[in-house]
Design an enzyme around this catalytic site. Structure first.
Site, PDB file in Angstrom:
ATOM      1  CE  LYS A 130      22.910  26.973 -23.343  1.00  0.00           C
ATOM      2  NZ  LYS A 130      23.123  25.609 -22.126  1.00  0.00           N
ATOM      3  CG  ASP A 184      20.131  25.622 -19.409  1.00  0.00           C
ATOM      4  OD1 ASP A 184      19.770  25.694 -18.231  1.00  0.00           O
ATOM      5  OD2 ASP A 184      21.354  26.260 -19.768  1.00  0.00           O
ATOM      6  CE  LYS A 221      23.763  29.304 -20.668  1.00  0.00           C
ATOM      7  NZ  LYS A 221      23.482  28.215 -19.842  1.00  0.00           N
TER       8      LYS A 221
END
Length: 307
Positions: free
Chosen positions: A208, A145, A244
């Protein structure tokens, strides 16, 4: 392809109005609610990102990842043999070996995700970001991430942003890359859309919303804009990019609403761990509490549910 983003306009009042309607959606009840909640569990990135993380609390998190819902509750729902686990365990790079070794010893194949690239601020040199990514992958992380440099968005340096994310993608190697946009710090919904598009063009497997450390994290207006960008990118290229939302999602009801929104915007095919994740640290506790209530008719006492 700068032409895709040069004339982007987001009708903010319409997006906000749609987001307000989402909050009023009626949630599902009974067995349907239990089913949606178990689906949510399989899409959770169970996360600990604290300065006081130790091997022991990472180990506890990993065991909870393998057994997210108490076995007797799953048996009552006839779901004990369906292999329900969370989507991934997410930790800092230094804690990746702890998570990898614990999950390996537990005999499960849950992927370990690691934040990297100067998380959470992104205010580190690019060489340092790339080294951190490579180290996390070397330690055994199967998902990375990364965070983007918000200054590149705020100053409109789209080609530089593309190049930064592209280099991060290359550093990830075989690992999946989720690109954190930190939407609460991008200034406008138009910037959120543009940053989403650039991140996907540069090879992101997921986009995300947030690090969970900003003042404003996952919100429905931001989610709508990012999902519309994912839909547009899929139409243009045929590639499906995951989504996400992360930060501030704490209740079972919120989790179901996000699932319903993804189904509404992107379709049922996105409701899998391969294309949808929920970034959360405390959400699982409320989901398990709601499933306990569904099975027993009463809420669990604090000592009855682990973690």
């Amino acid at each position: 392809e700068l032409g895709w983003i040069s004339k982007v306009y987001v009708n903010r009042p319409a997006v906000v109005r749609h987001a307000e309607q989402i909050k009023k959606w009626k949630t599902v009840k009974g067995n349907w609610q239990a089913a949606w909640l178990l689906k949510a569990v399989t899409c959770i990135d169970l996360t600990t990102l604290s300065g006081d993380d130790t091997p022991s609390n990472v180990q506890r998190l990993c065991f909870k990842a393998k057994h997210p819902i108490r076995e007797d509750l799953l048996k009552a729902l006839d779901m004990h043999d369906k292999g329900i686990t969370v989507g991934a365990v997410c930790v800092y790079p230094a804690r990746v070996p702890d998570a990898v070794n614990t999950l390996k010893a537990a005999g499960c194949n849950i992927p370990v995700a690691s934040v990297a690239a100067g998380f959470p601020s992104g205010q580190t040199p690019l060489e340092t970001k790339l080294s951190e990514i490579r180290l996390a992958v070397e330690y055994g992380a199967r998902e990375i991430d990364i965070v983007i440099s918000r200054s590149l968005v705020l100053t409109g340096q789209w080609e530089s942003l593309y190049e930064e994310i592209r280099l991060c993608r290359a550093a990830c190697g075989e690992a999946h890359m989720k690109t954190i946009l930190a939407t609460g710090e991008l200034g406008s919904l138009a910037n959120v859309y543009k940053a989403s598009m650039i991140a996907m063009m540069a090879g992101s497997d997921f986009i995300k919303t947030s690090t969970g450390k900003e003042v404003e994290n996952a919100t429905f207006p931001v989610g709508i804009v990012m999902m519309r960008a994912i839909k547009e990118y899929c139409w243009q290229t045929g590639y499906k990019v995951g989504f996400k939302p992360a930060g501030g999602i704490r209740t079972a009801k919120e989790a179901i609403t996000w699932l319903m929104l993804v189904k509404d915007e992107l379709g049922v095919e996105w409701l899998t761990p391969e294309l949808f994740r929920l970034g959360a640290s405390s959400l699982l506790g409320d989901i398990e509490q709601q499933i306990f209530y569904h099975v027993t008719g009463s809420y669990a006492l604090q000592h009855e549910l682990a973690m």
